[in-house]
Enzyme design. Sequence first.
Site, mmCIF file in Angstrom:
data_model
loop_
_atom_site.group_PDB
_atom_site.id
_atom_site.type_symbol
_atom_site.label_atom_id
_atom_site.label_comp_id
_atom_site.label_asym_id
_atom_site.label_seq_id
_atom_site.Cartn_x
_atom_site.Cartn_y
_atom_site.Cartn_z
ATOM 1 N N ARG A 163 -2.465 -10.168 2.236
ATOM 2 C CA ARG A 163 -2.564 -9.747 0.843
ATOM 3 C C ARG A 163 -3.773 -10.405 0.207
ATOM 4 O O ARG A 163 -4.048 -11.580 0.418
ATOM 5 C CB ARG A 163 -1.292 -10.131 0.064
ATOM 6 C CG ARG A 163 -0.070 -9.304 0.433
ATOM 7 C CD ARG A 163 -0.211 -7.853 -0.001
ATOM 8 N NE ARG A 163 0.974 -7.066 0.273
ATOM 9 C CZ ARG A 163 1.172 -6.370 1.390
ATOM 10 N NH1 ARG A 163 0.246 -6.377 2.344
ATOM 11 N NH2 ARG A 163 2.270 -5.650 1.556
ATOM 12 N N ASP A 221 -9.384 -7.362 5.049
ATOM 13 C CA ASP A 221 -8.814 -6.024 4.996
ATOM 14 C C ASP A 221 -8.106 -5.807 3.673
ATOM 15 O O ASP A 221 -7.667 -4.695 3.380
ATOM 16 C CB ASP A 221 -7.822 -5.816 6.154
ATOM 17 C CG ASP A 221 -7.282 -4.408 6.200
ATOM 18 O OD1 ASP A 221 -8.101 -3.458 6.185
ATOM 19 O OD2 ASP A 221 -6.050 -4.227 6.246
ATOM 20 N N GLU A 264 -7.647 -4.938 -5.462
ATOM 21 C CA GLU A 264 -7.863 -3.673 -4.751
ATOM 22 C C GLU A 264 -7.174 -2.479 -5.398
ATOM 23 O O GLU A 264 -7.563 -1.331 -5.172
ATOM 24 C CB GLU A 264 -7.391 -3.788 -3.299
ATOM 25 C CG GLU A 264 -5.898 -3.914 -3.122
ATOM 26 C CD GLU A 264 -5.499 -4.072 -1.661
ATOM 27 O OE1 GLU A 264 -4.673 -3.279 -1.179
ATOM 28 O OE2 GLU A 264 -6.032 -4.993 -0.989
ATOM 29 N N HIS A 269 -7.662 -1.993 3.564
ATOM 30 C CA HIS A 269 -6.228 -2.197 3.749
ATOM 31 C C HIS A 269 -5.678 -1.237 4.806
ATOM 32 O O HIS A 269 -4.710 -0.496 4.569
ATOM 33 C CB HIS A 269 -5.484 -1.996 2.414
ATOM 34 C CG HIS A 269 -4.175 -2.710 2.357
ATOM 35 N ND1 HIS A 269 -3.695 -3.335 1.231
ATOM 36 C CD2 HIS A 269 -3.225 -2.912 3.307
ATOM 37 C CE1 HIS A 269 -2.507 -3.861 1.474
ATOM 38 N NE2 HIS A 269 -2.198 -3.617 2.730
#
Length: 334
Positions: A233, A257, A262, A294
Amino acid sequence: MEILAFGVQTDEKPLIEKAFEELHEARCLDVFLTEDTAPIAAGYAVISTSVNCDLGARVLRILAAGGTKMVAQRSTGFNNIDLDVARQLGLTVARVSYYSPYSVAEFAWTLAMAVNRRVVRAAGRTRDFDFRLDGLLGRDMRGRTAGVLGTGKIGEAFTRIAHGFGMELLGWDVAQNPACVELGMKYVDKDRLLAESDLVSLHVPLLPGTRHIIDADALRSMKDDAILVNSSRGGLIDTDALVTELRAGRFAGVGLDVYEAEAGLFFHDRSLEGVADDTLARLMTFPNVLVTSHQAYYTVDAVGQIVGTTVENVTDYLAGRHTENVLVPEAPAR
């Protein structure tokens, strides 16, 4: 019963429709659940959401007013859901407690090796028929130290791969994983792990106690040539502090990622418009940083398991069954 699913990716849509067809009917939307889109759910007793949907207090109240009774989240994480408000409103909330840990662990290693061996830069060069090796020097992983923050199922899978590379293993978690200990992992405090590791990979959930677990002090304690990977996260890392360290020329590579801001960016096409997030824009300028959208969980295996469990969660709710996936149970009748 028709289920309304928000934030459905193109590859995900046929899997959801097929999984629901025998028991329910699913209406799939590519838009994410926000305060603006929540009224679409009016009349739907059950909705399904993705991790970047907004399930804060205001959205939950709109859902409840429109007749929604159950939210089936298509992820393990639930930091986007105000569970206290859901409980107050009598909304049942369920998640996917488990899916392939290998999807995320393997992608974390993909990021680590991509930044270590400068794969993106090399690929860009060769497309222009530039075959020089200048600036592409990487390092062997064998014999170096991997630090794993969080040694649950995904952290264990990451550790097994590190063990296969022949790395020294350091771990940090609230409880030791016997499988990791068998692989030779030594559990140490977080400060020692950060100071001694050549590669640090994050596999802890985002909770109030783990937010910015990698803050300015943690970043300064890491080796100058360390590799940092986050496939869990975004809020685990203080991104502004990370940018400061990168500007100072630190770290051999950073693979992200996830990103703490985001929501509203990831899973959308922003290529034809300016991105107002200065921190993300700055991150993108560093040649030793790789940011992906993600996608660590995004394999046919993991998504298939996520969708299958989501169907089971809805079916269990309709049958009045409670399982380990239920975060907020159905409100008792009054």
